[in-house]
Design an enzyme around this catalytic site. Structure first.
Site, mmCIF file in Angstrom:
data_model
loop_
_atom_site.group_PDB
_atom_site.id
_atom_site.type_symbol
_atom_site.label_atom_id
_atom_site.label_comp_id
_atom_site.label_asym_id
_atom_site.label_seq_id
_atom_site.Cartn_x
_atom_site.Cartn_y
_atom_site.Cartn_z
ATOM 1 N N ASP A 149 59.215 65.946 23.499
ATOM 2 C CA ASP A 149 58.038 66.452 22.803
ATOM 3 C C ASP A 149 57.476 65.348 21.915
ATOM 4 O O ASP A 149 58.215 64.585 21.306
ATOM 5 C CB ASP A 149 58.414 67.667 21.945
ATOM 6 C CG ASP A 149 57.227 68.180 21.145
ATOM 7 O OD1 ASP A 149 56.200 68.511 21.761
ATOM 8 O OD2 ASP A 149 57.333 68.213 19.902
ATOM 9 N N ASP A 171 49.859 73.788 26.969
ATOM 10 C CA ASP A 171 48.872 73.474 25.930
ATOM 11 C C ASP A 171 47.448 73.781 26.392
ATOM 12 O O ASP A 171 46.522 73.747 25.589
ATOM 13 C CB ASP A 171 48.964 71.987 25.569
ATOM 14 C CG ASP A 171 50.271 71.654 24.864
ATOM 15 O OD1 ASP A 171 50.737 72.496 24.087
ATOM 16 O OD2 ASP A 171 50.810 70.556 25.093
ATOM 17 N N HIS A 218 54.780 60.128 22.361
ATOM 18 C CA HIS A 218 54.048 58.959 21.883
ATOM 19 C C HIS A 218 54.135 58.811 20.368
ATOM 20 O O HIS A 218 53.867 57.739 19.829
ATOM 21 C CB HIS A 218 52.574 59.052 22.295
ATOM 22 C CG HIS A 218 51.878 60.261 21.769
ATOM 23 N ND1 HIS A 218 52.093 61.514 22.298
ATOM 24 C CD2 HIS A 218 51.007 60.418 20.752
ATOM 25 C CE1 HIS A 218 51.360 62.393 21.628
ATOM 26 N NE2 HIS A 218 50.706 61.756 20.684
#
Length: 1481
Positions: free
Chosen positions: A531, A632, A534
């Site tokens: 999760d 999402d 980045h």
């Protein structure tokens, strides 16, 4: 070591290449092999990998740096880094190699390779491309006892992988990704549930359903109510351990207080009511914040100094100094030093530096006190300006933050596409808090004191979030970032950002906490989704994934990255070893873009060329996990249409990568199942949802198909955009050539159902074996069923219509025309429809494939035909430029539409193009289209070869090999054409090499390439033959072969055969390859055309020979010497007959002939030189040279009785290889040679010395009769005279002075030239002299001269003139008709451009002189030559000519007017390579 059948991927190392973002994927069991690139040849390179980090890899045996390699077998999955160092020629200690073998030198380059994990379900392998994954929000699964029924939907729908969001305790927000305890289970599972229960369930699901389970890991943040954070606040970024955040915290409290006041109605009278609902309200907020609220925060005070206090302290400081400073001025202005505690006016300055600026002598001061006051005043003014600058910058920060805040308020409150939150309240605050604040609210003025409280400040923790368009490698919570201050964070106000520091010792509790959490996850689950990947510090993710792989070596790791950069994405993939990168179909705006994504992420192209088992490791894109909807994404029912649900699912099914979906998509759940707000559980199988709901039944068919395609090797993909909304996708098996085609009618437009007509027909391209399915989604009614408040339920107003295994004549959506081999017409195919076909090859195609495979395994007819060829047949078979074909068979090359003609008409012309297509998978290349359109190229190849009588049998054999292509499906024809041509070419190449010297076979790849390249220059071309040779000489062919100077300019007619070029090239092209018969014929032919003691410069078959060069004869003589030395019984050539077509100098061609021994011809040539040659060229004038002045037609050569040197020429001709005659009247160089080189040219002395010394040896051995040109001038006397004078006359000693001396420790280019200064120019020619006669001078001085010549070296060639010379210009352009004399009409041909053949001589000289000196010089020579060979090899394999050019422009730049393939360039480098092979390191 590699074994037969091993898959080997080769990584070529180049100095300075740091490949952070180049993805190279391999499978377990494969070998990764490292080889030196061109920049590393000749260098000591040590390679390390993290596969075996404790020791460097071992290079294979051998000194050929092009062939040796080191390698590692990939036994475990994960990310592996390699790096290498380039070491100097020193001892291991000096090189920084520690005792354990690890290098301490800086890395010279690095990169990564990914070993993909092997997933197994109950012991059966699951290809990553066969993954079908469904995502579940764990909190919606309910108690553990209900999980299996809810998860059973995945099993019944055909998924083989379940993805769970974190199974751990959720924080106060109820977000699936905000965890309050990473070591406790989620609250919904029940109090008695243990992690062991979850593990048992995961194992049961695999065992009973054949489904793997993966889970998210959250490493970057924790819920704000996590009790462990209060116990270990050092695990967060807070105002104690990160004091740079204190100003941001105070600004955050300012915004918080203002928002609270808005909600309480405090600002209602100023136009800001509690309910924000229009632009006026927003504008009023912006004005209040900018004009009244934010200025009161006085942000600037954190970045300013107390002016009065600093001024007073400075005054005290300089008063204590002993008068004004004498130190150098240190800048011009004062700099504020930031207070590390970030207190208001807590900053200071560097007083010592300030004193060096301001405590100076003052001419305007009457005494010391006045001087001090003036210095202090200057300091104060400067510091005041620095304060003003800090204030301005602080206000710019405030305004930047305000813009960000207002953007968020506008979106949340009034934007049409926003949530329109309405009333400001604690649940819906005006702005999101950036910091955790646990203390009672006291107003920001009081709360700012908390930031400096040593106890309470550590609980003021920064929240996590993400920053748009930021550098993912930069931690936005660190001191060098202003993200929190500038309000750039899209903040998750429920989660605290975790602070790991740079190493485990920086935050030991947090590292241990996450270590145990990760270990537990790896024990339970088959894979992990990272999760916020980045945003997670990459060193943290690297370490924790290493820990996970220690538990489960083949763990599947996937992630979604939002870096906005493919470079950054790839870097994360490499460093973390991400198995699959999430890709979203929802990012596509139309079906065309969605099809493009399928093509990009979904496998190889249909018809991709066959790859070798050992090949370069290709640069890849990250393996994809392609989702039709992520958890999402909003539901496509809203963003597109319910009718798009099935077609998009079908399109993704056909991608050759992992695919996935979100629970609810298949059931047609109308709204986004929100990770924070949703609380209803999923529907349970059979009780609340069944196969009839949504597209569940259709999805099962699609998932089963996806997995089956992966299992059975259907890894090639083709996407056909049939119209705006309809996309056909093909999956092809490159082994069986079976094909599955699925056509999908997408529906991106909401409430739009399209019933298309006039669709283009689908060609079957084989035999339609079956119709797998017809499916579509039908709408039963318009009105949506009421939303279920108890569980997540999909829309009931749609129904799937499915027909499987449809008869070919029973289709409802299609009509078959022409039977199973005809074409398909889609007739009833509305939006939401999907149809699938399975196609097998026709019997003819299957037979064709089998024939081709058999031919590749064994082709005796071809081998037999090739074995009967003479050498002379290989040039037309493999090479021949177009002009050569026109001259021989009166036809040109094959013209490929939109590409043009190949550089060669023979097979070699195809190979570089096909190689490039294969390496880059470029099936869109015009050649591929031409092959798909027809077999005309095959007809051309066969028909062309049939026109050469001696190639007729080869033509027939090739015709039989290519014939099956007529029955290969058009889209596979390029791939099979490449297979066959590569086979034919490989066999022809192998046959040619087998005829050459035995050492060629075992030599380096470079030597083998050069050897093959020599074939292109040798052959017979009508109208371009040799001069007549004695009929007694036996020939393999009707005519002897001549040696073309270069292609394509010097390939036919009178321009093919040049004496100088021939004998510079001959030793490397013919003698080194063992082609002694052709060498003998060429030597004797030119001997027969001797006239005036010279062999021709331009042969013209002897009829129109031109005798205007002084050097060709000496290159011819040295070729004879080398022939004698290298050929079996080579001395016998001296007795071979020569057919003298000009027995006297004035003989007219054809009037008289005589035969004599070659040795007699040699005697005559040398005697005439000794006696002196002086004649005027026949037919002198514009008919033979329209540029030359009359004086230039006088040819003179003589021997100096003082030095023994060969000398001659005059100011107006150019008798050596540097023979450019000016031709520009406009620039004034017409008739003037650029490089006359009259006098004694340096290389001629080396050539003469080598020849005379050999004659002396032959005489001494009794092999020839004559001992010299006279009693006084024996061969040995003359040779020694040259040697005694050579160093004395040519070497420029260190420290030498004189009018023309520019460089010392060189060999002059000539001696006694008419212009004088040209003697002293640094040119490349002395490399020739030292190569042919390395013992002609003191080897130490020769070595120094070669050292000096290094300044001339380019990447491939060597500069022809010192780059500091006023005449130097490295760019040749014969078309230049400008007014610059130096360059007009290419006058600088030999005044700078870099020639390759002379570079070859330079390398030979280095090796020979180095061998004489031994020791360090010998090692240096070997290393330098190896380094240089790399550039040559790279050019050879990159050039479509697969050869070396005549010259390049400056620094190796391509020269358009150079021959792309030049015989002497190849020959001289071949000689250098052969010499390198004979030197023992």
């Amino acid at each position: 070591m590699a074994k037969d059948g091993d898959e080997v991927r080769i990584i070529v190392l180049e100095d300075g290449e740091h490949l952070e973002s180049v993805i190279r994927k391999v499978e377990k069991g494969w070998i990764v092999r490292f080889k030196r690139g061109s920049s590393l040849l000749g260098k000591r390179v040590t390679v390390f990998t993290t596969v075996c980090p404790d020791r460097p890899l071992e290079w294979s045996e051998g000194k050929d740096h092009l062939s040796v390699y080191c390698q590692v077998r990939c036994e475990t999955a994960g990310s592996f880094r390699y790096h290498f160092i380039v070491e100097k020629e020193k001892s291991p200690v000096e090189n920084g190699i520690s005792e354990n073998g690890k290098s301490e030198n800086p890395e010279s380059g690095h990169g990564y390779f990914l070993v993909m994990p092997e997933l197994k379900i109950n012991g059966k392998p699951l290809s990553l491309d066969g993954i079908c994954c469904q995502t579940y929000l764990t909190k919606l699964l309910g108690p553990i006892s209900e999980w299996k029924n809810r998860l059973k939907v995945a099993h019944e729908t055909g998924y083989n992988m379940i993805h769970l969001t974190p199974i751990h305790e959720l924080g106060i927000s109820n977000s699936s990704y905000s965890l309050s305890n990473h070591h406790s289970l989620i609250q919904t599972v029940g109090t008695d549930t243990k992690f062991e229960n979850i593990q048992s369930l995961v194992e049961d699901i695999e065992r009973s359903w054949g489904v793997l389970t993966v889970q998210d890991v959250v490493w970057n943040h924790a819920a704000k109510n996590a009790t462990w954070l209060l116990e270990h606040p050092e695990s967060a970024y807070n105002c104690l351990n990160s004091p740079h955040l204190r100003p941001a915290y105070i600004i955050d409290r300012v915004y918080h207080e203002f928002g609270k006041q808005v909600g309480e109605g405090v600002w209602k009278d100023r136009g800001v009511p509690p309910v924000i609902e229009n632009i006026s309200h927003v504008n009023a907020i912006e004005y209040l914040l900018r004009a009244e609220i934010l200025p009161k925060a006085d942000l600037h005070e954190f970045y300013q100094v107390d002016l009065k206090a600093m001024t007073s302290l400075f005054e005290m400081f300089i008063k204590q100094a002993d008068g004004p400073t004498k130190d150098p001025l240190d800048g011009e202005t004062v700099k504020i030093l930031q207070d590390p505690e970030y207190r208001r006016f807590g900053n200071t300055v560097d007083f010592e530096r300030s004193a060096r600026i301001f405590n100076r002598e003052r001419g305007d001061a009457g005494n010391e006190e006045e001087r001090i006051q003036k210095c202090v005043k200057s300091f104060e003014e400067a510091l005041h300006q620095a304060n003003l600058n800090a204030a301005r910058e602080s206000w710019e920060v405030i305004l930047a933050g305000l813009r960000a805040v207002m953007g968020g308020i506008s979106y949340e409150r009034i934007a049409e596409h926003g949530p329109k939150k309405g009333r400001v309240s604690p649940e819906n605050p005006l702005t999101t808090d950036y910091f955790l604040h646990l203390e009672p609210e006291m107003g920001w003025r009081s709360e700012q004191k908390l930031a400096y409280d040593p106890e309470k400040s550590k609980f003021l923790m920064a929240f996590n979030g993400w920053v748009m368009s930021s550098d993912p490698m930069k931690n936005f919570a660190l001191k060098d970032s202003q993200v929190y201050l500038r309000r750039e964070l899209v903040c998750w106000g429920d989660s605290v950002k975790l602070n790991y520091g740079e190493k485990e010792d920086d935050s030991p509790f947090l590292w241990q906490y996450m270590r145990e959490y990760t270990q537990q996850a790896a024990r339970i689950f088959h894979g992990l989704r990272i999760d916020n990947a980045h945003g997670t510090p990459i060193h943290v993710a690297e370490k924790l994934l290493k820990i996970a792989r220690e538990i489960r070596p083949d763990i599947y790791v996937f992630a979604e990255l939002f870096t906005g950069s493919e470079y950054a994405d790839n870097m994360f993939v490499n460093r973390l070893g991400i198995s699959s990168l999430i890709r979203e179909a929802q990012s596509a705006g139309d079906s065309h873009e969605q099809g493009r994504l399928v093509y990009r992420y979904g496998g190889d192209c249909v018809g991709a060329f066959k790859q070798k088992s050992a090949r370069l490791a290709p640069e890849s894109i990250a393996h994809g996990l392609f989702l039709d909807q992520s958890h999402d994404n909003p539901s496509p029912i809203h963003t597109r249409s319910a009718f798009d649900i099935l077609p998009t699912a079908a399109m993704l099914t056909m991608a050759s990568c992992a695919v996935g979906s979100n629970r609810g998509y298949d059931e047609l759940v109308r709204d986004h199942i929100h990770v924070v707000h949703e609380t209803r559980p999923y529907a349970s199988w059979s009780e609340q949802v069944s196969a009839s709901q949504g597209i569940i039944a259709g999805r099962r068919i699609l998932n089963n198909l996806h997995t089956w395609l992966a299992e059975h090797g259907f890894n090639q993909v083709f996407v056909d955009q049939m119209n705006t909304d309809i996309v056909g996708i093909t999956r092809h098996n490159p082994r069986s050539h079976e094909t599955v085609v699925v056509v999908s009618h997408t529906a991106f437009s909401k409430n739009y159902v399209n019933w298309p007509s006039g669709l283009k027909h689908i060609p079957i391209g084989g035999v339609l074996e079956s119709v797998l399915f017809e499916m579509k989604l039908n709408k039963l009614q318009d009105e949506w069923n009421p939303e279920n408040q108890n569980f997540l339920e999909g829309l009931k107003i749609f129904e799937m219509e499915i027909r499987e295994s449809v008869g070919l004549e029973d289709g409802q959506m299609f009509k078959l025309h022409g039977g199973p081999t005809g074409f398909i017409e889609l007739t009833n195919f509305p939006s939401g429809s999907v149809i699938g076909f399975k196609i097998r090859p026709s019997d003819e195609a299957a037979n064709a494939f089998e024939q081709i495979h058999q031919s590749i395994a064994s082709s005796p007819h071809l081998d037999s035909a090739l074995s009967k060829l003479t050498y002379q047949s290989f040039p037309p078979l493999l090479f021949h430029c177009e002009s050569e074909d026109y001259a021989t068979i009166e036809q040109g090359g094959y013209d490929v539409p939109n590409f043009g003609k190949f550089v060669y008409c023979g097979l070699q012309g195809l190979i570089p193009v096909l190689d490039k297509i294969r390496d880059h998978n470029d099936l869109g290349h015009p050649l591929c289209q031409n092959l798909r359109d027809g077999t005309w190229l095959c007809d051309y190849i066969v028909g062309r070869l049939a026109k050469f009588p001696k190639l007729l049998k080869v033509s027939e054999a090739i015709e039989q090999l290519l014939k099956p292509l007529e029955h290969v499906p058009y889209y596979l024809r390029p791939a099979y054409f490449e297979v066959l041509i590569a086979h034919i070419y490989g066999n022809a190449r192998k046959e040619a090499l087998s005829r050459m010297a035995p050492e060629i076979h075992s030599s380096s790849a470079l030597i083998r390439h050069l050897a093959i390249s020599t074939l292109e220059f040798l052959g017979y071309i009508p109208g371009a033959g040799l001069a007549p040779i004695p009929e007694s000489l036996k020939l393999e062919d009707e005519h002897p072969s001549s040696l073309a100077a270069g292609l394509s300019h010097f390939s036919v007619g009178i321009w093919r055969n040049w004496g100088r070029d021939t004998f510079i090239a001959l030793p490397g092209c013919l003698l080194a390859t063992g082609r002694f018969q052709e060498a003998r014929q060429i030597i004797l032919s030119f001997a027969g055309s001797l006239r005036h003691g010279l062999i021709p410069n331009l042969l013209a078959e002897g009829i129109g020979a031109r005798y205007n060069c002084r050097d060709a004869t000496w290159f011819w003589l040295v070729s004879i010497v080398k022939y004698v030395e290298m050929a079996p019984n080579g001395i016998a050539i001296l007795q071979d007959p020569v057919r003298r077509i000009y027995p006297k100098d004035d003989t007219i061609y054809g009037d008289a002939e005589k035969e004599e021994r070659l040795i007699d011809t040699i005697y005559e040539a040398i005697e005439k030189h000794f006696a002196g040659i002086d004649f005027r060229e026949r037919n002198a004038g514009p008919q033979i040279d329209e540029q030359m002045r009359d004086e230039g037609f006088r040819v003179t050569v003589s021997v100096s009785r003082t030095t023994g040197f060969i000398q001659g020429g005059n100011r107006w001709n150019c008798g050596t290889w540097m023979d450019k005659m000016g031709s520009s009247e406009r620039a004034g160089n017409k008739g003037e040679p650029a490089t006359p080189r009259d006098g004694a040219a340096v290389e001629l002395q080396g050539l003469a010395y080598r020849t005379l010394r050999s004659l002396a040896d032959w005489k001494k051995a009794g092999l020839i009769e004559r001992g010299g040109v006279s009693d006084d001038w024996s061969w040995s006397f003359w040779a020694e005279k040259i040697k005694r004078n050579f160093e004395k006359r040519f070497y420029v000693e260190k420290g030498a002075t004189g009018e023309f001396v520019n460089r010392t420790e060189i060999l002059k280019d000539s001696f006694g030239s008419s212009l004088g200064f040209t003697d002293w120019e640094l040119r490349c020619n002395y490399g020739i002299a030292l190569a042919v006669a390395p013992d002609i001078m003191d080897p130490k001085k020769a070595w120094k001269a070669l050292d000096t010549a290094e300044v001339l070296l380019g990447p491939l060639g060597i500069k022809t003139l010192d780059p500091t010379d006023w005449n130097y210009n490295g760019y040749y352009n014969n078309d230049d008709d400008g007014t610059n004399k130096v360059t007009a009409k290419g006058w600088n041909y030999h005044q700078g451009p870099e020639w390759l053949f002379v570079a070859g001589y330079y390398l030979q000289a280095r090796l020979k002189i180095g061998e004489i000196l031994g020791g360090a010089e010998k090692k240096y020579a070997i290393r330098q030559v190896q380094e240089r060979l790399g550039s040559a090899y790279k050019h050879l394999i990159d050039s479509p000519w697969r050869s070396l050019p005549e010259l390049t422009n400056a620094n190796g730049e391509y020269c358009r007017q150079s021959c792309d393939a030049q015989a002497w360039s190849v020959g001289c480098l071949m000689e250098a390579c052969v010499k390198l092979n004979t030197i023992d390191e």
